[in-house]
Design an enzyme around this catalytic site. Sequence first.
Site, PDB file in Angstrom:
ATOM      1  N   GLU A 120       4.961   9.291  -0.798  1.00 10.26           N
ATOM      2  CA  GLU A 120       5.168   8.890  -2.195  1.00 10.26           C
ATOM      3  C   GLU A 120       4.292   9.727  -3.119  1.00 10.26           C
ATOM      4  O   GLU A 120       4.700  10.119  -4.209  1.00 10.26           O
ATOM      5  CB  GLU A 120       4.822   7.409  -2.393  1.00 10.26           C
TER       6      GLU A 120
ATOM      7  N   TRP B 272       0.859  -1.181   0.000  1.00 11.86           N
ATOM      8  CA  TRP B 272       0.000   0.000   0.000  1.00 11.86           C
ATOM      9  C   TRP B 272       0.891   1.224   0.000  1.00 11.86           C
ATOM     10  O   TRP B 272       2.113   1.127   0.207  1.00 11.86           O
ATOM     11  CB  TRP B 272      -0.950  -0.016   1.196  1.00 11.86           C
TER      12      TRP B 272
HETATM   13  N1  ARG Z   1       6.694   5.395  -5.358  1.00 11.35           N
HETATM   14  C1  ARG Z   1       5.854   4.725  -6.295  1.00 11.35           C
HETATM   15  C2  ARG Z   1       4.633   5.592  -6.619  1.00 11.35           C
HETATM   16  O1  ARG Z   1       4.478   6.640  -6.042  1.00 11.35           O
HETATM   17  C3  ARG Z   1       5.376   3.388  -5.789  1.00 11.35           C
HETATM   18  C4  ARG Z   1       6.470   2.435  -5.318  1.00 11.35           C
HETATM   19  C5  ARG Z   1       5.969   1.302  -4.456  1.00 11.35           C
HETATM   20  N2  ARG Z   1       5.365   1.822  -3.257  1.00 11.35           N
HETATM   21  C6  ARG Z   1       4.770   1.081  -2.302  1.00 11.35           C
HETATM   22  N3  ARG Z   1       4.231   1.685  -1.295  1.00 11.35           N
HETATM   23  N4  ARG Z   1       4.737  -0.242  -2.384  1.00 11.35           N
HETATM   24  O2  ARG Z   1       3.790   5.253  -7.408  1.00 11.35           O
END
Ligand code: ARG
Length: 373
Positions: free
Chosen positions: A238, A233
């Site tokens: 991010e 998740w």
């Molecule tokens: N940083 C990436 C995005 O913003 C996703 C990477 C995987 N992240 C995770 N929480 N599993 O789309």
Amino acid sequence: MSVRTEEAIEFLTKSYAELGIDVTELEKRVGVVQQEITQKGTYLHTMEELVIGAKMAWRNSNRCIGRLFWDRIQVVDAREAKTVSEIRDALFEHIEKATNGGQIRPFITIFKPGSDGPRIWNHQLIRYAGYASEHGVIGDPASVSFTQVCEKLGWRGARGEFDILPLVIQENADAVPNVIEIPPEIVLEVPIAHPEFPSIAELGLRWYAVPIISEMKLEIGGITYQAAPFNGWYMETEIGARNFADQGRYNKLAAVAEKLGLNTKRLDSLWKDRALVELNVAVLDSYHKAKVQIVDHHTAARQFGQFETNEQAAGREVTGEWAWLIPPVSPATTHMFHQRYPNKILKPNFFYQDALFKRAEIMPVKRGGCPFH
Ligand code: ARG
């Protein structure tokens, strides 16, 4: 290219010990695998090996702050999916089961390895398109070249800021790429609003619920699974501190600052920092209100601390990539900031591989045709 027997044996030895399988079983299995490699140049993982291999790969992912949950990923064996429609159905099912109405479950779908196994061209199964225009990029700048490839293959995007890209999949290394729309009803998205500043909603921001990385290869015991999409998740930074904030992405800090009435004329008003924090507050609150699972960076850091404790107790060294583990917001408030981690690459693990769409970019692609021929 034949699988290196030593890699297979090393993996079997490690994983069977972790699983508490006794040595006579291990020796039997090693014998069978050795014979299989001699005869066919490769070997087939049992379901148990696939599961522990995928879990170890997550545990060994040095950049991931979310590894406390490594043991809880659900592994789907899709090695029998051969036709485009079988592959498509497995991917749709992954999206639905992982999304789980917002109560996100970590999943990995593992397809047949090797040249007769499928290829997925997408970076993530769900991602937004980006279109170069005279007025700059519309949508996600990170997707501009992939979006162009999709359009060369016959797809036509709506030119919105948040258009879900189609899946691009090949049945095998020699097959033509297929462009497949994801049914909107299986894609969960969250509109972004701020609990105290209603004007933030006017920005019209939204993000999808589940990040499903589909471009990396999974390596287990000498076998390379080039198609093995996996998800956890989101952590709010991010989205709020990178996807929306990076100058090379949606670049929304100035727009957010304006909605907050901050003085953007002076860098030393710290308007960027204040906009960043409020944007992250908005992301967290919006996901919570939509009942979509998300973790804040403080909680995630604490969970990572628990992971470190667990690993030490299990007699394993915690490897990590510091620059990735620290969150982009208030990094020094987390314990990881004040520590160092050995960035040793253990296997099983996930690795980058050449993006397939990059090849299509430099070659003319016929509509619905194959970029390689
Ligand atoms: N940083 C990436 C995005 O913003 C996703 C990477 C995987 N992240 C995770 N929480 N599993 O789309």
